[in-house]
Design an enzyme around this catalytic site. Structure first.
Site, mmCIF file in Angstrom:
data_model
loop_
_atom_site.group_PDB
_atom_site.id
_atom_site.type_symbol
_atom_site.label_atom_id
_atom_site.label_comp_id
_atom_site.label_asym_id
_atom_site.label_seq_id
_atom_site.Cartn_x
_atom_site.Cartn_y
_atom_site.Cartn_z
ATOM 1 C CG ASP A 127 33.521 11.206 15.971
ATOM 2 O OD1 ASP A 127 34.432 11.703 16.540
ATOM 3 O OD2 ASP A 127 33.106 10.182 17.203
ATOM 4 C CB SER B 244 42.624 13.147 14.715
ATOM 5 O OG SER B 244 41.847 13.961 14.709
ATOM 6 C CD GLU C 47 35.230 1.126 9.292
ATOM 7 O OE1 GLU C 47 34.649 2.498 9.657
ATOM 8 O OE2 GLU C 47 35.157 -0.216 10.281
ATOM 9 C CB CYS D 255 46.061 7.254 18.512
ATOM 10 S SG CYS D 255 44.694 7.655 20.503
ATOM 11 N N GLY E 251 35.649 18.903 17.806
ATOM 12 C CA GLY E 251 36.146 20.081 16.763
ATOM 13 C C GLY E 251 37.354 20.312 16.926
HETATM 14 C C1 LIG Z 1 41.774 10.398 18.468
HETATM 15 S S1 LIG Z 1 39.822 10.441 18.778
HETATM 16 C C2 LIG Z 1 40.052 12.487 17.493
HETATM 17 C C3 LIG Z 1 39.049 13.554 18.073
HETATM 18 C C4 LIG Z 1 39.011 14.803 17.835
HETATM 19 N N1 LIG Z 1 40.066 14.892 16.523
HETATM 20 C C5 LIG Z 1 39.100 15.002 18.512
HETATM 21 O O1 LIG Z 1 38.806 17.345 17.947
HETATM 22 O O2 LIG Z 1 38.085 16.127 18.778
HETATM 23 C C6 LIG Z 1 39.339 9.377 16.807
HETATM 24 C C7 LIG Z 1 37.688 9.818 16.982
HETATM 25 O O3 LIG Z 1 37.509 9.143 16.048
HETATM 26 C C8 LIG Z 1 35.785 8.474 16.272
HETATM 27 N N2 LIG Z 1 36.190 7.165 14.902
HETATM 28 C C9 LIG Z 1 36.998 6.015 15.499
HETATM 29 N N3 LIG Z 1 36.113 5.628 14.670
HETATM 30 C C10 LIG Z 1 35.671 5.999 14.165
HETATM 31 C C11 LIG Z 1 34.815 5.822 12.219
HETATM 32 N N4 LIG Z 1 34.942 4.392 12.138
HETATM 33 N N5 LIG Z 1 33.678 6.247 11.721
HETATM 34 C C12 LIG Z 1 33.744 7.340 12.380
HETATM 35 N N6 LIG Z 1 34.199 7.894 13.734
HETATM 36 C C13 LIG Z 1 35.294 6.804 14.611
HETATM 37 C C14 LIG Z 1 36.082 8.146 17.502
HETATM 38 O O4 LIG Z 1 34.416 8.706 18.065
HETATM 39 C C15 LIG Z 1 36.322 9.704 18.263
HETATM 40 O O5 LIG Z 1 36.165 10.808 18.275
#
Ligand SMILES: C[S@@+](CC[C@H](N)C(=O)[O-])C[C@H]1O[C@@H](n2cnc3c(N)ncnc32)[C@H](O)[C@@H]1O
Length: 347
Positions: A33, A75, A57, A78, A13
């Site tokens: 997420d 976000s 997706e 990465c 969050g």
């Molecule tokens: C870079 S982190 C973002 C963290 C967030 N901004 C925070 O404050 O904690 C990327 C997040 O995207 C989620 N994620 C990755 N691929 C995803 C997908 N296809 N669908 C949903 N969530 C995904 C991961 O579980 C991860 O928690």
């Protein structure tokens, strides 16, 4: 006006805390997420927000339409763009969901008026960037791109990140070609915000990671630290083995210092390049470090350095290791709050 916000890749969050930090009258209508542990932390901190634990997706169009959100925060993973990684960009399966979002924006009847996206600095050179920018221009978004570091806000933590801010306020363009390129056009300062910059090198190039900072402008690390009893500090002490073996690759700082390295998800698990350790007393130097006075930052301290407010907490079910991993994946709440304020009120 109260904003409806959809938080994609919501993790723990960070974006939601930034919204609150910016004092934007808003409600997060849904967070998305796939990570169960992250979602537990999210729900613990924001019990009123529905969290959708699904692969983005795989969600139907009707669900995105039903959000009727004014602001989408994102976000995305990465790993496809990190400089240390393979940099497969859009070829990396982990970039698929973000490409899916870029594509679906065109199909939405009611598009979000604002977008805020965060990623590693390597995103600026990726092949996903032109795909995103072309789509934004086609749909009528005006955008600005930033590469910023919390040190610029005098916060003693380095975390150089790419940010894209977009606002739907221009006519859609039908003369954007698939081959259109976008030369680097990143800003290191935000209009109306007093950000400090590292001094430029001889070629006039500003480098956040290796740049020279005007140190006394940045706050000392001690302001972000907890006072721990010996007993409470015990789990965070570096073992003699780690001290001996990784002394030369680890980054050690003292509470009086004015910087810490970027905390990544591997903090405390891998020694090199995952974040700083703190030496509490004595002289800095190889022989001065003993197990008694050298420890890792606690998850609370890492959260403080990343700008998470005092009311942020982990549920009892989150282990310390998981806490570090989740924080390492999260973002600088301070930087994003400043950008949200700019995006919504002034851009
Ligand atoms: C870079 S982190 C973002 C963290 C967030 N901004 C925070 O404050 O904690 C990327 C997040 O995207 C989620 N994620 C990755 N691929 C995803 C997908 N296809 N669908 C949903 N969530 C995904 C991961 O579980 C991860 O928690």
């Amino acid at each position: 006006m109260s904003f409806r916000v959809a938080e994609f890749y919501s993790g723990i969050g960070g974006m939601h805390f930034a919204l609150k930090g910016a004092g934007i009258d808003s409600s997060v209508v849904r967070a998305f997420d796939i990570n169960t542990v992250a979602n537990e932390v999210y729900k613990h901190n924001f019990p009123g927000v529905p969290v959708m634990q699904r692969n983005i997706e795989a969600l139907p169009m009707s669900m995105f339409e039903a959000l009727r959100a004014d602001l989408w925060t994102m976000s995305p993973p990465c790993q496809p763009y990190t400089r240390q990684g393979l940099q497969k960009g859009s070829e990396d399966p982990r970039s698929k969901s973000f490409l899916f979002i870029i594509d679906l924006l065109a199909k939405l009847e009611r598009k979000p008026a604002y977008l805020l996206m965060e990623n590693v600095a390597g995103f600026d050179k990726s092949d996903t960037r032109p795909i995103l920018l072309r789509q934004l221009l086609r749909l009528g978004y005006r955008f600005e791109e930033y590469v910023l570091n919390p040190l610029q806000m005098c916060i003693p933590n380095s975390r150089t990140r790419y940010y894209l801010l977009a606002k739907l306020d221009r006519p859609p363009s039908d003369c954007v070609n698939d081959t259109d390129e976008f030369p680097p056009n990143f800003r290191h300062s935000v209009p109306g915000v007093n950000l400090i910059q590292p001094a430029a090198d001889a070629d006039g190039h500003v480098d956040f990671e290796r740049g020279i900072w005007h140190h006394d402008e940045v706050r000392q690390v001690k302001h972000y630290m907890e006072t721990l009893s010996n007993e409470d500090a015990e789990p965070y002490r570096l073992s003699p083995k780690v001290l001996e073996k990784y002394d030369y690759v680890m980054d050690f700082i003292t509470p009086e210092d004015r910087r810490t390295c970027c905390f990544t998800k591997g903090y405390t698990h891998y020694a090199e390049g995952t974040g700083s350790a703190v030496q509490l007393t004595g002289v800095v130097g190889k022989d001065a470090k003993t197990q008694a006075n050298t420890r890792y930052f606690t998850p609370r301290e890492v959260a403080n350095l990343m700008g998470f407010p005092a009311e942020f907490s982990f549920p009892a079910t989150t282990s310390t290791r998981q806490g570090y991993r989740l924080l390492g994946n999260s973002l600088s709440v301070s930087v994003v709050a400043m950008l949200m304020d700019y995006l919504v009120r002034r851009m």
